[in-house]
Design a protein around this motif. Structure first.
Motif, short mmCIF file in Angstrom:
data_model
loop_
_atom_site.label_atom_id
_atom_site.label_comp_id
_atom_site.label_asym_id
_atom_site.label_seq_id
_atom_site.Cartn_x
_atom_site.Cartn_y
_atom_site.Cartn_z
N ARG A 114 74.72 92.28 5.73
CA ARG A 114 74.92 91.07 6.54
C ARG A 114 73.60 90.79 7.26
O ARG A 114 74.01 89.69 8.19
CB ARG A 114 76.31 91.05 7.14
CG ARG A 114 77.32 90.85 6.51
CD ARG A 114 78.83 91.06 7.31
NE ARG A 114 79.21 90.06 7.93
CZ ARG A 114 80.30 89.27 7.86
NH1 ARG A 114 81.76 89.88 7.23
NH2 ARG A 114 80.82 88.21 8.90
N TYR B 241 97.29 88.71 -5.40
CA TYR B 241 95.85 88.78 -5.83
C TYR B 241 95.21 87.74 -4.62
O TYR B 241 94.38 88.01 -4.02
CB TYR B 241 95.35 88.25 -7.05
CG TYR B 241 94.01 88.23 -7.39
CD1 TYR B 241 93.27 89.87 -7.16
CD2 TYR B 241 93.22 86.99 -7.35
CE1 TYR B 241 92.10 89.59 -7.14
CE2 TYR B 241 91.97 86.93 -7.31
CZ TYR B 241 91.11 88.31 -7.45
OH TYR B 241 89.68 88.37 -7.26
N ARG B 242 96.05 86.43 -4.61
CA ARG B 242 95.58 85.59 -3.47
C ARG B 242 96.44 85.34 -2.69
O ARG B 242 97.62 84.48 -2.99
CB ARG B 242 95.07 84.23 -4.33
CG ARG B 242 94.10 83.52 -3.22
CD ARG B 242 93.35 82.46 -4.49
NE ARG B 242 92.55 83.16 -5.30
CZ ARG B 242 91.31 83.61 -5.15
NH1 ARG B 242 90.80 83.54 -3.83
NH2 ARG B 242 90.60 83.99 -6.17
N LEU B 243 96.52 85.98 -1.50
CA LEU B 243 97.62 85.66 -0.50
C LEU B 243 96.82 84.89 0.80
O LEU B 243 95.83 84.74 0.81
CB LEU B 243 97.93 87.31 0.12
CG LEU B 243 98.58 88.05 -1.00
CD1 LEU B 243 98.70 89.36 -0.20
CD2 LEU B 243 99.84 87.57 -1.35
N VAL C 269 88.32 93.61 -5.76
CA VAL C 269 89.16 94.18 -4.62
C VAL C 269 88.27 94.74 -3.37
O VAL C 269 89.20 95.11 -2.48
CB VAL C 269 89.79 95.59 -5.25
CG1 VAL C 269 90.72 95.36 -6.43
CG2 VAL C 269 88.89 96.60 -5.86
N GLY C 270 86.98 94.25 -3.65
CA GLY C 270 86.42 94.55 -2.17
C GLY C 270 84.85 94.19 -2.52
O GLY C 270 84.53 93.58 -3.36
N GLY C 271 84.20 94.68 -1.28
CA GLY C 271 82.90 93.71 -1.45
C GLY C 271 81.88 94.87 -0.54
O GLY C 271 82.34 95.54 0.35
N ALA D 125 86.59 91.51 10.36
CA ALA D 125 85.24 91.72 10.96
C ALA D 125 84.77 91.34 12.21
O ALA D 125 84.01 92.15 13.10
CB ALA D 125 84.29 91.49 9.84
N GLN E 243 93.30 93.78 5.12
CA GLN E 243 91.94 94.30 5.20
C GLN E 243 91.46 95.70 5.57
O GLN E 243 92.06 95.93 6.83
CB GLN E 243 90.58 93.24 5.44
CG GLN E 243 90.51 91.89 4.69
CD GLN E 243 89.79 90.87 5.20
OE1 GLN E 243 89.44 90.94 6.58
NE2 GLN E 243 88.96 90.50 4.28
N GLU F 45 94.99 79.51 1.63
CA GLU F 45 94.43 79.43 0.34
C GLU F 45 94.89 78.05 -0.20
O GLU F 45 96.21 77.76 0.08
CB GLU F 45 94.87 80.53 -0.46
CG GLU F 45 94.17 81.85 -0.07
CD GLU F 45 92.56 81.98 -0.35
OE1 GLU F 45 92.21 80.99 -1.15
OE2 GLU F 45 91.98 82.83 0.03
#
Ligand code: GAP
Length: 493
Positions: free
Chosen positions: A324, A205-207, A318-320, A165, A212, A197
């Motif tokens: 903001r 799942y957690r990389l 998987v997303g949001g 972003a 993105q 992480e």
């Protein structure tokens, strides 16, 4: 229902995805895409671009670097606030993300809780290391960004970007001018993000390095609301889990009147993407509202997109869908001194941001998890457009000119679709190989083809076959893969 071990084994064996640097023992949190995984990922990204850029003519792709200077991430808040709480085991030195270890040992979700409070919980409940029963260290805040030095002297500090972003926000004003000052304006990007992480687990799942796909929509609330009001289908239903509630409700977006219209519009769009384009059933999708403690530091309204995945033990983000506010542009204006405001009705206003953010790897895993069936046969049900191959071509036997005829058919199909030709093993085995990688249609060239120029098309879902003339084959496959037609429409013709 598929378990993780089974799905990981198929992914490795068939060429989808597996841990990176495997020959050196691997490093947790990094994955490679093989030849089928790369196709699936590219197709997913194409569908994502078509859908989200298709929302508005003023939504565009941009690309920005993976490395960002210190000042950019100081301004965005990531230097000071982008941290997780870390604890070590005092006996075996294993590191844990503190909220995750509390969740694992007590079942309580304490995401967003501060370091001191978590330390209290660990002490009061005498929680111990699950590997060796050792006691935990004091908790500490751990910044998740990978830092680096830019240039040979190392005098410029930088970071690998923790989200795509920020590059987009820094380009807001330049693009606003280049795009002739039209609002709302959408800037999307797809690329890598990096997070150190603490304990990457659960496969992709957690990389620590992941992809993105993010769309940042710049608009001014109160000014562009009517624009969204005209576009949005107020009767469209979404499955929502509201903060503080236990039950998912399937409600039309018009009933969510405490949420601004621009937010409701995007909730509906994201839901449509998952249901209509990723072809996931309603019961596998939910949009979960985050509590104030869980919300990312920059968000005013925050719902996660969650998909139910049996291989990962249930609902997974998987997303949001992030509102903001004017947080990001204000912070970059303050730190850089570059104007980010635009003239609206005689005043200068800093635009707000609606961010639609998706983890590509998690979405790919969700498709594999939800699509993989192993009950009576192993087959993958994914949207036709996502499939690594649209169609496979088989010669029934290897003699009497059938190979040559099948190669002609393959060449024609391959110039229109992603096609695969296979002559080895029984036709049953060839179907099974294509089923496992989600090839929706298989065309077989047999003795009848030599007589009457017809071939069979076999459908992965129903296993039914139809016979069509070769002269119609490209049109029929096209209508099945890209059009509105489904296989049964062809039966009833
Ligand atoms: N720009 C907003 C942002 O980065 P986020 O919720 O931190 O928000 C967005 O990340 C998405 O990126 C998540 O919903 C998830 O799909 C994906 N993601 C985040 N961290 C990840 C990780 N460590 N491994 C794989 N995907 C991750």
């Amino acid at each position: 229902m598929v378990d993780r071990e089974e799905l990981e084994s198929v992914c490795k064996r068939r060429g989808f995805i597996w841990p990176s640097s495997e020959i050196y023992g691997g490093e947790a949190g990094f994955y490679d895409y093989g030849h089928l995984g790369a196709r699936l990922k590219d197709n997913w990204e194409d569908i994502w671009k078509d859908f989200f850029l298709g929302i508005d003519d003023n939504y565009h792709m941009i690309y920005t670097p993976n490395i960002l200077p210190y000042r950019a991430l100081k301004a965005s808040g990531h230097v000071d606030l982008f941290s997780d709480v870390l604890v070590h085991c005092m006996r075996c030195s294993e590191s844990y993300r503190a909220d995750h270890i509390v969740m694992e040992l007590t079942g309580n979700n304490i995401e967003g809780m501060g370091a001191e409070e978590i330390e209290d919980i660990l002490e009061k409940n005498d929680l111990r290391c699950p590997s060796c029963n050792g006691v935990f260290s004091e908790t500490e805040d751990f910044n998740m960004m990978f830092s680096l030095n830019i240039g040979p002297t190392g005098e410029h500090k930088g970071f690998l970007r923790p989200e795509t972003a920020q590059g987009t926000y820094m380009n807001f004003f330049r693009e606003y001018r280049a795009l002739r000052r039209q609002m709302p304006m959408g800037l999307a990007t797809i690329g890598s993000a990096f997070r150190n992480e603490i304990s990457p687990r659960q496969g992709v799942y957690r990389l620590r390095e992941f992809l993105q796909a993010e769309l940042q929509i710049f608009f001014v609330p109160g000014v562009h609301d009517t624009y969204y009001e005209e576009l949005y289908d107020e009767d469209q239903k979404v499955r929502l889990l509201r903060d503080g509630e236990d039950e998912v409700k399937f409600v039309p977006v018009k009933e969510l009147d405490e949420l601004p219209i621009f937010y409701r519009y995007h909730l509906a769009k994201v839901y449509e993407f998952y249901h209509d384009h990723m072809e996931l059933p309603h019961e596998s999708i939910r949009l979960r509202e985050l509590s104030d403690e869980e919300k990312a530091f920059y968000n005013l309204i925050h719902f996660d997109v969650e998909i139910s995945m049996s291989s990962l033990g249930g609902w997974k983000e998987v997303g949001g869908i992030h509102y903001r506010g004017d947080y990001d542009l204000t912070k970059h204006q303050e730190e850089s001194g570059t104007k980010m405001s635009i003239p609206i009705e005689g005043e200068r206003v800093i635009p707000h941001v609606m961010e639609l953010s998706f983890g590509v790897d998690r979405n790919i895993w969700a498709l594999l998890d939800c699509g993989y069936h192993s009950k009576d046969r192993d087959w993958l049900s994914i949207p036709n457009k996502c499939a690594p191959y649209h169609v496979a071509v088989f010669p029934l036997v290897r003699k009497d000119g059938i190979i040559e005829r099948s190669l002609d058919v393959f060449t024609e199909l391959n110039s229109n679709f992603r096609a695969f030709w296979d002559k080895s093993g029984s036709v049953g085995k060839r179907y099974a190989r294509m089923d496992e990688i989600g090839t929706p249609y298989c065309v077989t060239v047999d003795y009848d083809t030599l007589d009457d120029d017809t071939v069979t098309i076999r459908d992965i879902k129903s296993k039914e076959q139809i016979r069509v003339n070769i002269s119609e084959l490209v049109d029929v496959i096209d209508s099945l893969v890209f059009g509105e037609k489904v296989f049964n429409d062809h039966f009833s013709e």
